[in-house]
Design a protein around this motif. Structure first.
Motif, mmCIF file in Angstrom:
data_model
loop_
_atom_site.group_PDB
_atom_site.id
_atom_site.type_symbol
_atom_site.label_atom_id
_atom_site.label_comp_id
_atom_site.label_asym_id
_atom_site.label_seq_id
_atom_site.Cartn_x
_atom_site.Cartn_y
_atom_site.Cartn_z
ATOM 1 N N LEU A 188 10.147 -19.892 -0.291
ATOM 2 C CA LEU A 188 9.654 -21.043 -1.069
ATOM 3 C C LEU A 188 9.079 -20.580 -2.401
ATOM 4 C CD1 LEU A 188 8.053 -23.185 1.786
ATOM 5 C CD2 LEU A 188 10.075 -23.770 0.428
ATOM 6 N N LYS A 189 8.422 -19.424 -2.375
ATOM 7 C CA LYS A 189 7.916 -18.856 -3.627
ATOM 8 C C LYS A 189 9.081 -18.594 -4.584
ATOM 9 C CE LYS A 189 6.210 -14.522 -5.482
ATOM 10 N NZ LYS A 189 5.494 -13.274 -5.298
ATOM 11 N N GLU A 190 10.151 -17.988 -4.055
ATOM 12 C CA GLU A 190 11.296 -17.666 -4.911
ATOM 13 C C GLU A 190 11.970 -18.923 -5.442
ATOM 14 O OE1 GLU A 190 12.213 -13.398 -2.676
ATOM 15 O OE2 GLU A 190 13.381 -15.175 -2.134
ATOM 16 N N ALA A 191 11.944 -19.994 -4.618
ATOM 17 C CA ALA A 191 12.625 -21.228 -5.031
ATOM 18 C C ALA A 191 11.789 -22.062 -6.003
ATOM 19 C CB ALA A 191 12.965 -22.059 -3.786
ATOM 20 N N THR A 192 10.458 -22.004 -5.871
ATOM 21 C CA THR A 192 9.631 -22.955 -6.635
ATOM 22 C C THR A 192 8.591 -22.271 -7.519
ATOM 23 O OG1 THR A 192 7.885 -23.110 -4.957
ATOM 24 C CG2 THR A 192 9.783 -24.574 -4.681
ATOM 25 N N GLY A 193 8.418 -20.974 -7.371
ATOM 26 C CA GLY A 193 7.367 -20.297 -8.136
ATOM 27 C C GLY A 193 5.983 -20.472 -7.522
ATOM 28 N N ALA A 194 5.941 -20.968 -6.294
ATOM 29 C CA ALA A 194 4.646 -21.157 -5.625
ATOM 30 C C ALA A 194 3.949 -19.810 -5.427
ATOM 31 C CB ALA A 194 4.859 -21.826 -4.270
ATOM 32 N N LYS A 195 2.615 -19.873 -5.374
ATOM 33 C CA LYS A 195 1.850 -18.668 -5.041
ATOM 34 C C LYS A 195 1.696 -18.603 -3.520
ATOM 35 C CE LYS A 195 -2.993 -17.419 -5.266
ATOM 36 N NZ LYS A 195 -4.286 -17.730 -5.872
ATOM 37 N N VAL A 196 1.777 -17.396 -2.954
ATOM 38 C CA VAL A 196 1.634 -17.251 -1.498
ATOM 39 C C VAL A 196 0.455 -16.333 -1.168
ATOM 40 C CG1 VAL A 196 2.731 -16.519 0.649
ATOM 41 C CG2 VAL A 196 4.122 -17.544 -1.154
ATOM 42 N N THR A 197 -0.414 -16.808 -0.295
ATOM 43 C CA THR A 197 -1.505 -15.983 0.221
ATOM 44 C C THR A 197 -1.304 -15.799 1.724
ATOM 45 O OG1 THR A 197 -3.027 -16.896 -1.416
ATOM 46 C CG2 THR A 197 -4.018 -15.766 0.461
ATOM 47 N N ALA A 198 -1.299 -14.550 2.171
ATOM 48 C CA ALA A 198 -1.180 -14.278 3.611
ATOM 49 C C ALA A 198 -2.571 -14.005 4.181
ATOM 50 C CB ALA A 198 -0.263 -13.087 3.862
ATOM 51 N N LEU A 199 -2.841 -14.613 5.347
ATOM 52 C CA LEU A 199 -4.146 -14.495 6.000
ATOM 53 C C LEU A 199 -3.990 -13.886 7.378
ATOM 54 C CD1 LEU A 199 -5.387 -18.164 5.558
ATOM 55 C CD2 LEU A 199 -6.354 -16.176 4.431
ATOM 56 N N ALA A 200 -4.976 -13.094 7.782
ATOM 57 C CA ALA A 200 -4.994 -12.592 9.161
ATOM 58 C C ALA A 200 -6.440 -12.482 9.618
ATOM 59 C CB ALA A 200 -4.299 -11.233 9.245
ATOM 60 N N ALA A 201 -6.644 -12.497 10.929
ATOM 61 C CA ALA A 201 -7.978 -12.308 11.513
ATOM 62 C C ALA A 201 -7.809 -11.406 12.730
ATOM 63 C CB ALA A 201 -8.585 -13.656 11.907
ATOM 64 N N GLU A 202 -7.744 -10.104 12.483
ATOM 65 C CA GLU A 202 -7.459 -9.136 13.546
ATOM 66 C C GLU A 202 -8.586 -8.115 13.650
ATOM 67 O OE1 GLU A 202 -4.816 -9.254 15.491
ATOM 68 O OE2 GLU A 202 -3.778 -10.863 14.402
ATOM 69 N N ALA A 203 -8.855 -7.670 14.872
ATOM 70 C CA ALA A 203 -9.854 -6.620 15.068
ATOM 71 C C ALA A 203 -9.320 -5.284 14.576
ATOM 72 C CB ALA A 203 -10.220 -6.523 16.547
ATOM 73 N N GLU A 204 -8.025 -5.043 14.798
ATOM 74 C CA GLU A 204 -7.427 -3.802 14.304
ATOM 75 C C GLU A 204 -5.989 -4.068 13.867
ATOM 76 O OE1 GLU A 204 -6.109 -1.439 18.190
ATOM 77 O OE2 GLU A 204 -8.266 -1.802 18.118
ATOM 78 N N GLY A 205 -5.551 -3.287 12.891
ATOM 79 C CA GLY A 205 -4.162 -3.414 12.432
ATOM 80 C C GLY A 205 -3.965 -4.481 11.369
ATOM 81 N N GLY A 206 -5.014 -5.224 11.032
ATOM 82 C CA GLY A 206 -4.888 -6.327 10.076
ATOM 83 C C GLY A 206 -4.535 -5.856 8.668
ATOM 84 N N GLU A 207 -5.117 -4.714 8.259
ATOM 85 C CA GLU A 207 -4.851 -4.222 6.901
ATOM 86 C C GLU A 207 -3.378 -3.858 6.729
ATOM 87 O OE1 GLU A 207 -7.258 -1.353 5.130
ATOM 88 O OE2 GLU A 207 -9.120 -2.467 5.423
ATOM 89 N N ARG A 208 -2.877 -3.129 7.704
ATOM 90 C CA ARG A 208 -1.476 -2.699 7.624
ATOM 91 C C ARG A 208 -0.556 -3.927 7.657
ATOM 92 N NH1 ARG A 208 1.933 1.477 8.061
ATOM 93 N NH2 ARG A 208 3.884 1.003 9.111
ATOM 94 N N LEU A 209 -0.906 -4.875 8.514
ATOM 95 C CA LEU A 209 -0.118 -6.109 8.615
ATOM 96 C C LEU A 209 -0.043 -6.809 7.249
ATOM 97 C CD1 LEU A 209 1.153 -8.495 10.266
ATOM 98 C CD2 LEU A 209 -1.173 -9.271 10.700
ATOM 99 N N LEU A 210 -1.184 -6.908 6.582
ATOM 100 C CA LEU A 210 -1.212 -7.629 5.308
ATOM 101 C C LEU A 210 -0.545 -6.829 4.188
ATOM 102 C CD1 LEU A 210 -4.700 -9.343 5.572
ATOM 103 C CD2 LEU A 210 -2.457 -10.395 5.780
ATOM 104 N N LYS A 211 -0.574 -5.493 4.281
ATOM 105 C CA LYS A 211 0.153 -4.688 3.297
ATOM 106 C C LYS A 211 1.665 -4.906 3.450
ATOM 107 C CE LYS A 211 -3.334 -1.182 2.546
ATOM 108 N NZ LYS A 211 -3.733 0.220 2.676
ATOM 109 N N THR A 212 2.105 -5.052 4.693
ATOM 110 C CA THR A 212 3.519 -5.377 4.921
ATOM 111 C C THR A 212 3.858 -6.708 4.260
ATOM 112 O OG1 THR A 212 3.324 -4.293 7.059
ATOM 113 C CG2 THR A 212 5.290 -5.613 6.718
#
Lengths: 254, 317
Positions: A49-73
């Motif tokens: 949708l970002k590629e089609a419309t120029g929308a901004k995308v924010t990814a959110l997570a709430a994890e005890a562990e592994g959240g940083e790596r997930l969000l870097k992906t």
């Protein structure tokens, strides 16, 4: 236009799962975690949708562990910003109901036009986060969705029913969508792209909201009894193929 | 004890799952009250006539309810729950049930349990069994009532029509200012692939890993005279077209033979094929839940098994 994608880690289900000593959680000592496959679809849809419309995308997570790596992906996949909600290292087992008020609070701050997350996650008895967020935010919500398109103040999407039947639904924004399948399969991310992001700091936020009250203390897990299930064929692939062939011949199926 | 059951329907026919929920309510000694949302009172009455096993029906009629509308249905189920205060609200674990059960749970402040495969009443506590981790584990939750459950289709057998049509009480629900509208119902195109009528199906799952080795699967299907099918991950990854998907969001099948390789047997897949006459499952994971449902199983590498089986089938002709 601003899209929020909520991502969750799930145990790798091709690995053997064991229940811990008090029967309340899986034994997490050796278990691998991966992006919930349906959240993977939601992430891909957000980037499409970002590629089609120029929308901004924010990814959110709430994890005890592994959240940083997930969000870097997620950054490597093309999202613009990420936000990790701190839940405390000890809270490795948080149901969607427990986490829903934390996501609600973060979403009220971000005020996106569209929230995308996977239609379900198999690791708790609630699974379905999107309808909970729809109710908490009092935004319209549709689950089991494929093919999201954005228009002027509306999203057009397809809700999938059994038998291959589906409905096209026009939803006013802001809205919450539980995604089943993105318009295209999730893209591959090169390892080099991930390595480039190793030093990126993932922004975190400490929640003001309390965990939602759930039934975690009233739930016991057990491995299902599959005895009385399949008669197991043993031997190597050749032997199994020979036995399957025999069974098919006996039943007049070949 | 009273259960309020969200009754799904399409083309004027109530779904099998609604009848199953009615049977499940009876199995815990509860009254079954159906909530029917439809375009007009005539349609509500016609649908209520198909619920002979139910004790009563609450009807909500509005143009927006002609087909399932998630926003309108959530408002109707919330209103009926608040007005009638049932001990238990029941939905199927369908697209509508996924929308409604968690949403109405938050709106009404109730606890809910999803993926339910069985219920037992123990005093004031309802023990709900759920299939979690894609069928690898079972969760047993003791829920204080009032509550909400979303029940897997096929968890119990539907009751036949044991009584006359239940009494219908119409209820007014404010459905003004809906935030979504259904613009079109889409039915699958006729592509020449007809899994529903296939006598033999060979289904492959996520373990296929990509399209590189799909020829091995095509060879098995050809040697067997079977239709080739895929589980949801295979379709979502784009390895096969949607028309070849078996399961909850694909086609429900009941062939004489359902041979499967690399399919773990998530509940959503079982829903589409568990009634097949003969199920043979190959999986490299001995803990794969499919072995609880299949008639024959083997723990082995599908990439070794597929060519070996093709050879056997071809030589045996």
């Amino acid at each position: 236009m601003h899209i929020a994608a909520i991502l969750r880690l799930n145990p790798v289900l091709t690995e053997e799962l064991e229940v811990d000593e008090d029967g309340r959680d899986i034994d997490r000592e050796w278990i691998g975690l991966e992006l919930n496959p349906f959240d993977d679809q939601a992430l891909e849809q957000a980037v499409l949708l970002k590629e089609a419309t120029g929308a901004k995308v924010t990814a959110l997570a709430a994890e005890a562990e592994g959240g940083e790596r997930l969000l870097k992906t997620a950054l490597a996949r093309g999202v613009d910003e990420v936000l990790l909600i701190e839940v405390g290292e000890e809270n490795v087992q948080l149901s969607s109901r427990a986490r829903a008020p934390l996501f609600q609070e973060a979403l009220e701050g971000l005020a996106p036009d569209l929230v995308l997350t996977g239609v379900l996650s198999t690791d708790d008895i609630y699974g379905e986060l999107a309808p909970q967020l729809g109710a908490l935010l009092d935004w319209p919500q549709v689950s089991a969705v494929s093919n999201v398109a954005l228009g002027d103040g509306v999203a057009t999407l397809q809700q999938e029913y059994s038998g291959g039947i589906s409905a096209r639904i026009e939803v006013q924004l802001p809205a919450v969508v539980g995604l089943q399948a993105a318009t295209q399969p999730p893209r591959y991310v090169a390892g080099s792209k991930l390595r480039d992001l190793l030093k990126v700091e993932v922004p975190t936020v400490e929640p003001g909201a309390d965990f939602g009250a759930d039934l975690a203390d009233a739930t016991e897990l057990e491995v299902p009894d599959t005895s009385g299930g399949a008669e197991m064929l043993t031997g190597d692939a050749e032997a199994v193929a020979a036995r399957i062939h025999e069974i098919l011949v006996e039943r007049g199926l070949v | 004890m009273r259960c309020l059951i969200f009754v799904e329907h399409s083309d004027g026919t109530v779904s099998e799952s609604a009848l199953e929920l009615g049977a499940m309510a009876k199995s815990i000694g509860a009254e079954a009250v159906g909530l029917i949302c439809a375009a007009d009172p005539g349609a509500v009455n016609a649908l209520a006539g198909q619920l002979g096993s139910f004790d009563a029906v609450i009807g909500v009629a509005d143009d927006s309810l002609a087909t399932y509308n998630p926003d309108a249905a959530a408002r109707a189920l919330t209103a009926a729950t608040e007005a009638h205060k049932p001990d238990l609200v029941m939905t199927s674990y369908s697209a509508a049930g996924v929308d409604l059960a968690p949403n109405v749970a938050i709106r009404t402040g109730r606890q809910m349990v999803g993926y339910v495969s069985g219920l037992e009443l123990d005093g004031d506590t309802l023990n709900a069994m759920s299939t979690v981790y894609s069928g690898k584990l079972v969760a047993r939750t003791g829920m204080d009532l009032p509550g909400i459950v979303a029940v897997m289709p096929g968890a119990v057998k539907a009751d036949g029509l044991s009584g006359g049509a239940p009494a219908v009480e119409m209820m007014d629900v404010d459905l003004s200012g809906l935030r979504m509208r259904v613009t079109e119902t889409l039915v699958p195109e006729n592509t020449g692939v007809n899994l529903a009528d296939a006598e033999k199906i060979f289904c492959v799952g996520r373990a296929l890993g990509g399209t590189e080795k799909i020829e091995l699967a095509e060879n098995v299907a050809a040697a067997l005279g079977a239709e080739l099918a895929g589980s949801r991950p295979v379709i979502d990854a784009g390895w096969m077209p949607k028309v070849r998907q078996v399961g909850k969001s694909g086609t429900k099948v009941k062939p004489r033979l359902y041979l499967m390789a690399g399919v773990s047997g998530a509940p959503e897949h079982l829903e589409g094929m568990a009634n097949s006459e003969l199920i043979i499952a190959i999986n490299s994971d001995e803990q794969a839940p499919i072995f609880g449902t299949a008639h024959y199983g083997a723990v082995c590498d599908m990439f070794e098994l597929m060519p070996a089986l093709t050879e056997r089938l071809t030589a045996g002709k």
